[in-house]
Structure formats: C-alpha cells, structure tokens
Design an enzyme around this catalytic site. Structure first.
Site, short mmCIF file in Angstrom:
data_model
loop_
_atom_site.label_atom_id
_atom_site.label_comp_id
_atom_site.label_asym_id
_atom_site.label_seq_id
_atom_site.Cartn_x
_atom_site.Cartn_y
_atom_site.Cartn_z
N HIS A 1 0.83 -1.21 0.00
CA HIS A 1 0.00 0.00 0.00
C HIS A 1 0.87 1.27 0.00
O HIS A 1 0.53 2.28 0.61
CB HIS A 1 -0.95 0.02 1.21
CG HIS A 1 -1.95 -1.10 1.21
ND1 HIS A 1 -3.12 -1.05 0.48
CD2 HIS A 1 -1.94 -2.29 1.83
CE1 HIS A 1 -3.79 -2.17 0.66
NE2 HIS A 1 -3.09 -2.95 1.47
N ASN B 1 -10.26 -3.13 1.97
CA ASN B 1 -9.86 -3.16 0.56
C ASN B 1 -11.10 -2.98 -0.31
O ASN B 1 -12.22 -2.96 0.17
CB ASN B 1 -9.20 -4.50 0.22
CG ASN B 1 -7.82 -4.65 0.83
OD1 ASN B 1 -7.10 -3.67 1.02
ND2 ASN B 1 -7.44 -5.88 1.14
N HIS C 1 -4.35 1.04 11.65
CA HIS C 1 -4.07 -0.18 12.41
C HIS C 1 -5.39 -0.88 12.69
O HIS C 1 -6.31 -0.28 13.26
CB HIS C 1 -3.36 0.19 13.71
CG HIS C 1 -2.87 -0.97 14.52
ND1 HIS C 1 -2.87 -2.27 14.07
CD2 HIS C 1 -2.36 -1.02 15.79
CE1 HIS C 1 -2.38 -3.07 15.00
NE2 HIS C 1 -2.07 -2.34 16.06
N TYR D 1 0.62 -4.38 11.96
CA TYR D 1 0.51 -2.96 11.62
C TYR D 1 1.32 -2.09 12.59
O TYR D 1 2.05 -1.19 12.18
CB TYR D 1 -0.95 -2.52 11.62
CG TYR D 1 -1.68 -2.85 10.34
CD1 TYR D 1 -2.17 -1.85 9.52
CD2 TYR D 1 -1.86 -4.17 9.95
CE1 TYR D 1 -2.83 -2.16 8.34
CE2 TYR D 1 -2.51 -4.49 8.78
CZ TYR D 1 -3.00 -3.48 7.97
OH TYR D 1 -3.64 -3.78 6.80
#
Length: 709
Positions: A81, A154, A345, A368
């Site tokens: 990402h 997503n 996160h 994360y």
C-alpha cells in the site's frame, strides 16, 4: 454534484473538530527564513567556503542543518500500500445502532464524526502508476469522541490467504522478481503465480483480481469492504457478528484493461488526480456504509466459516443494511504530513467494536503496529497531527523518538505521588461511557499448528463469483488470466494454475489454457456449483447517474460554437464536466468568426482520461480534425473501449466513413448502443445532452460492434 457547502478551489470543505485541532500544527509562510533554532538566515544560496573557489567549511551550521534535513525528508515507504491518496471528510449515521453496538459514533442519527480516508494500491512502490491491475486499499480513520477507530479495508471483500503467517510469503511472491526488480506494480510474473498455484486458498481472490474490479475507474466509484468478520458489542455486553461494506453513491465502475494500460502512460496519477480535482470542484465523493449482521448464535449456520477471510456472506443470505454515509470534502494541505504519515491499524478499535478469531485479522493486529514503529521512526507516531485523536490522551508512555509532549509527574501505575492519576476505570467499567472492555468469550483448546477443516473449501465461492458475472465480465476475466499467465515463463506454473481453475469452472479453465499454450483439462474437476449472486456483478451496480463524468468535445477552426455551448450547458445541468479540446490551446475561430475558448490542447490529452467524447459540428472544423491523427485516435479509441461517443452535425463524419454515415437531418437526435448523433441545429442540443447523459449513466457498451461504422 456537490453534497455539502461550497468550497474554495482547494476543496476546503466545512470545518470540524479535527480541522480545528490541526490548525495549531499548520505552519503558514513567514517573512523571514530561519534555521530550525529560530536564527534568521542571511544567505541560503551559497555555502560558507574558504574563498569564492575554496572548500566548504564544516562550521557552516546552516548548510549542515539544511542538507541533513533534506537527507532525511523521506521516511521508509510502506511495504505494501505504498502508493496512496487521501482526503478528509465526515461520517454520519442514519439512525442509532445502540441495539447492536455502544460505539459512540453510531449512537445518534446525523451526528458527524471527522474521518480521514486513504486509498492505495498494494504491489507497487510509491512511484508506480494508479491504473495497474491490483487490489486497492480503502482505509478509514474515524476520529471519534472515544478515540480513533480504523476500518482498514480493501475494494475486494476477500483476501488471498487465510492465516497471517502466510502474509510475508504472499507479499514476497507478488512483489517484483528479486533478481531484477520487475515488473513494477504488476502481478503478471512467475513468483506470484507459482505461489498462487501452490496455495488454492488464493483462488477466490484471484477471480476478483482478474475481474475489472482490479482496475477501478475512480476511487469515487469503488466499493470498500472490511474483509474480516468483526464483532459489535452493545452496552449490555451482547455481541453481534458484523461485516462492513462501503458503497459509492456514484455506482461501481471500472476501466477496461487496454484503457488502464494507456492511462498508466498518459497520466500515472489518474485516480489520485480524479479524487483531488473532484473535491476541489465541490463534487464531494460519498459512500454509504452498510453492515451484514449475524447473531452470535448463528455463527455456524453457513456452509463456510465466518472466520475465513477468503469467503463472503452472499447478500442474498444476509442483506446489507445501510447505516450511514461518508462524505470526503477536504483535500490535505501537505501530502507528506498527512497522506504519507497517516498510520492505520486494525487494532485501533473503540468501545462497542471488537475482534473475532479470524487468523488473518489476529496477525494484522500485530503487524501494523510493528510496521509503523520502523516506518515512522519510533513509538510516538500517534502524536503526528494526522494521527492524533480528538479524544483526550492520558497514557503513561514516556520519551522515545518523536516525543512532542513536555511530560511531568509520575509515569507508572499505581502511584500515590501523582495523586493516583491517570487512573483506570476499574471493575464494572461502562462500555457505553467509552471505557473499553474486551468481549468476554470462552477460549480453550490445544496449542497446535493446524487449520480448521471448515477452512478447506477453496473453490465453491470462486465458482459463485464466476457464475454471477455477465458475459462481458467473463470475457474480461478470461483475457486477464491469459495476459497474466502469458507473462509466466515457467510452463508447469501455467499448467498448475489451469488445473486450479478447472475446480472453479471447466469452461474457464479451457478458455485460459487455449490462450496460454497449455493442454486444456480433459474433464471438469469442480463440484458443479450452480449458485449465483447478482450483487457481485458490476453490471448491476451502476448508479444511473452521470454526475461528475468527464466528456471531451473535439473542436477546431470553423466550429459550430453555439451548438457546443448549448450541449455543454445541458450536460453541466446534469453534473457532467465538459472540456473542449482543440489542436492548439487558447481559442479557435468559430464558424461566425468569433473566438471560441478551448480548455486544453488535444495533443496533451487522450481518450482514456475521459468517460466519453463528442465531435463538434461545423464543416471546416470537422475537416481539420479529420486531418489530425490525434483526433482520429481519440474517437476510435473511445469507441473501442465501449465509451459513449457523439457527433454534432458534421461531427458524425468522424464516427465512421462518410459513405456509411451521412450527416443527420437538422433537429434529429438518435442514440444506439452509446453512439449519439444530432443534426446541425442548436435547437436540438438539449435533447442531445439528455440522450448523451443517459448513455454516460450506462458507463460502457461492451456488446456493440468492434469497429465504428
């Protein structure tokens, strides 16, 4: 169309508590240049040296400070990402969800919570193109009164793997080949398909990746999903399983593959620019948040496991319930400080929202935070302005890189020297009051490295997806598999993937095999699933609204300016953005001799940057455009990509050979499979605009003939 207050050209939007908080961190231009210590500088163009041709001196503290800061301007990019685009906005619920959750931001209809959203691609680095075939990240940070909540999703509702321990393997496989670092921003290479062929759990996700969902027309026309099954918890402590869905108000629309590849060269920032310009123009993107709610007692009522992130809950089984809307109405002021430094996160949750035992989610909850510690230089990244909660922060954390608070008092619990502060809520904490209490559930079992048998069905939902596609969507999926596997050098890898696809659908596997030079499977290997879910097909997800679509009008000297102006006005009334393109910038001479302003020079643009094209009328103008290769390519390319094309008066001659398509009679408007024509009469401009807007609302016409005629 704008859905909020008018803005400045920067897309300032309305002010909220997050924007007011950020104001104290904004650094407006100042009249005097200083060092980081506030010392005013007399010269920043020349380093201090011994003589005008001598060596630079170490005592030049300004030079050393300036270059040192420059050397450290870039932080490590995200492993995945990396390429992103973001914006601020707000979320507001339609009604209270107190029956299911005590999450504060879902308690009151219409109460606005500030948000920051970051869209992204997964595979490529920051410098890759927007329109590659890839998964898109859709991460939303809610700045709630009870702390930050991150819904990190997503644009697909499923993922490649079931267990987070496989995530490094998946990413290593999909990233560029290690020996040559190619290809950039693409999955069409050996290591990715080798991994997928050996991991059948990837099959469902591959169906989404090979569909047009992987090349969205715009972030504004893209769905978002929370992927995992989460848990709502109400004030009484009762849990409800939940899946999250974002649905764009403009409908779901995609590029076609050829168009996406051309756009990557013409404008690698295609999606990023689209989002920025829409917000700046006041065409605020909007999504509706929906949830699928499953009572705890029904967790095992499905023929798949709700903890399996490679599975969806078909909407026909559990409908999506709309619960609120999100509007993005403000662009960031500084890309690095906000879009690049924002840290999401999955474990940033608030009272009323909790986890499940999804093994992919459980691993993300560790990964994360670990990533952000190295990427943002230490444990205090939550103090960066874009990450700072609007809720009060009172932790016992101390020191570390990037500490921005001058702390005092005790830093341990319990204490008496600090008056016992900060104190925790203690036993009997009230969820509804904003005190987080973990959802209580029984957990037992052997410590074992084994996946549940309920995770072993890797093909039935991939077949469900295939069965749900329209004919043209299936054609695009086959073409995508052929392209991707055609880039794979290792033939056994190709063969293995075809065998996997045979478990999905024999016809799909055969069509792919025939395109990549491997032997088609002799007989079906799948289970013969016949179920379909209409909600999965993009053909059923268009909004029927042409608002914010972009139309290029091609013109040259001798253009019928009156008709063009009337069509522009008619389309603008429907929220359509119209730009006039000509062989040169500035203006062209209209048929009546006046100067007619154009928006852009034709050679600087391309059809892939627009949703449709119209050829303006005027014999002289059309003759000039006929001699322009860029104009001819513009029209034929748009037609080949299934976009609406239109001709005004003599402009219809560019839609095909004149012998096949004569000029339409004055006042006549015709529309057939996205080809809209009008006679050379300004009086019919309104009807042309209406017909063209209807064609725009359909997005594409994939079933029309391959050539203009």
């Amino acid at each position: 169309m704008a859905v909020g207050p008018e803005t400045t050209g920067s897309g300032a939007g309305r002010e909220d508590e997050k924007d007011r908080q950020l104001e104290e961190f904004r650094d407006p231009p100042k009249p005097s240049l200083t060092t980081d210590q506030g010392v005013r500088v007399d010269d920043t163009d020349n380093a201090l040296r011994a003589g005008d041709r001598g060596p630079t001196l170490l005592e030049d503290f300004h030079f050393r400070e300036k270059v040192t800061h420059f050397d450290h301007e870039r932080i490590p990019e995200r492993v995945v990402h990396a390429r992103g685009s973001g914006a601020y906005g707000f979320f507001e619920p339609y009604a209270s969800l107190a029956e299911y959750t005590c999450a504060d931001f879902l308690q009151e209809a219409g109460r606005r919570t500030p948000v920051f959203v970051r869209f992204s691609t997964v595979q490529g680095p920051r410098g890759s193109a927007d329109t590659v075939r890839d998964v898109r990240g859709f991460a939303t940070k809610f700045y709630t009164r009870h702390g930050n909540y991150d819904l990190v999703g997503n644009n697909f509702p499923v993922f490649f793997i079931q267990d987070a321990i496989k995530f490094p393997d998946f990413v290593h496989a999909v990233k560029m080949e290690p020996q040559n670092e190619m290809p950039t921003g693409a999955s069409a290479h050996d290591t990715f398909w080798d991994f997928c062929g050996l991991q059948p759990e990837t099959t469902h996700m591959l169906m989404w990746l090979m569909s047009d969902r992987a090349i969205p027309r715009s972030f504004r026309m893209m769905q978002g999903f929370g992927v995992h099954t989460f848990r709502f918890v109400n004030a009484e402590g009762r849990g409800t399983l939940v899946k999250f869905h974002w649905k764009p108000r403009l409908g779901v629309a995609s590029l076609v593959w050829d168009e996406a590849q051309i756009a990557a060269g013409r404008d690698p920032d295609f999606n990023r620019r689209d989002l920025w310009e829409a917000i700046a123009a006041g065409d605020y993107p909007e999504w509706e948040l929906g949830v699928q709610l499953v009572p705890e007692e029904d967790e095992f009522a499905f023929d798949f496991d709700l903890l399996d992130s490679t599975k969806i809950i078909p909407e026909e089984q559990v409908p999506v319930r709309p619960i609120g809307r999100m509007v993005l109405d403000r662009n960031p002021q500084n890309f690095f400080a906000e879009t690049e430094q924002v840290a999401f996160h999955t474990a940033n949750i608030v009272p009323g929202i909790d986890f499940t035992n999804d093994p992919l989610l459980q691993g993300r909850n560790f990964s994360y935070l670990d990533t952000q510690l190295i990427r943002l230089g230490g444990p205090n990244f939550s103090q960066l302005p874009v990450n700072r909660p609007v809720a009060e922060v009172s932790s016992n954390h101390r020191d570390g890189y990037g500490q921005q608070v001058i702390q005092s008092g005790t830093s341990y619990f319990p204490n008496s020297l600090g008056g016992g502060c900060p104190a925790h809520a203690g036993a009997g904490a009230d969820l509804a009051a904003g005190v987080f209490t973990h959802y209580q559930r029984r957990v037992d079992g052997d410590a074992i490295r084994r996946r549940s048998d309920s995770f072993q069905d890797h093909y039935s939902q991939a077949t469900l997806f295939w069965n749900s596609m329209s004919d043209w969507e299936r054609q695009h999926i086959v073409a995508a598999f052929r392209f991707e596997l055609g880039k794979v050098e290792n033939v056994p890898v190709r063969e293995r993937m075809v065998e996997n696809l045979n478990h999905v659908d024999h016809g799909l596997a055969t069509a792919v095999a025939e395109g990549i030079g491997v032997t088609p499977p002799a007989k079906p290997a799948g289970g013969g699933h016949n179920a379909a879910s209409p909600a999965l097909s993009q053909a059923n997800l268009l909004a029927g609204d042409p608002a914010t679509r972009k139309v290029a009008v091609l013109a040259a000297d001798g253009v019928d300016a009156g008709q063009v102006a009337a069509v522009r006005e008619g389309l603008a009334a429907r929220g359509v953005r119209v730009e006039v393109l000509a062989p040169r910038d500035g203006s062209v001479r209209a048929a009546d001799g006046s100067a007619f302003a154009v928006d852009r020079a034709l050679p600087t643009m391309a059809s892939v940057l627009y949703d449709a094209v119209v050829v303006a009328g005027g014999d002289e103008s059309v003759a000039a455009l006929s001699a322009e290769p860029d104009a001819l390519r513009f029209v034929t390319e748009a037609y080949r990509h299934g976009k609406p094309v239109g001709g005004l008066g003599a402009g219809v001659r560019l839609l095909g050979p004149g012998a096949d398509r004569g000029d339409p009679p004055s006042g006549e408007v015709a529309s057939e499979r996205g080809v809209v024509t009008a006679g050379g009469d300004a009086s019919c401009a309104g009807r042309f605009a209406e017909a063209f807007a209807e064609a725009l609302a359909q997005h594409r016409f994939p079933d029309r003939p391959a050539l203009l005629r």
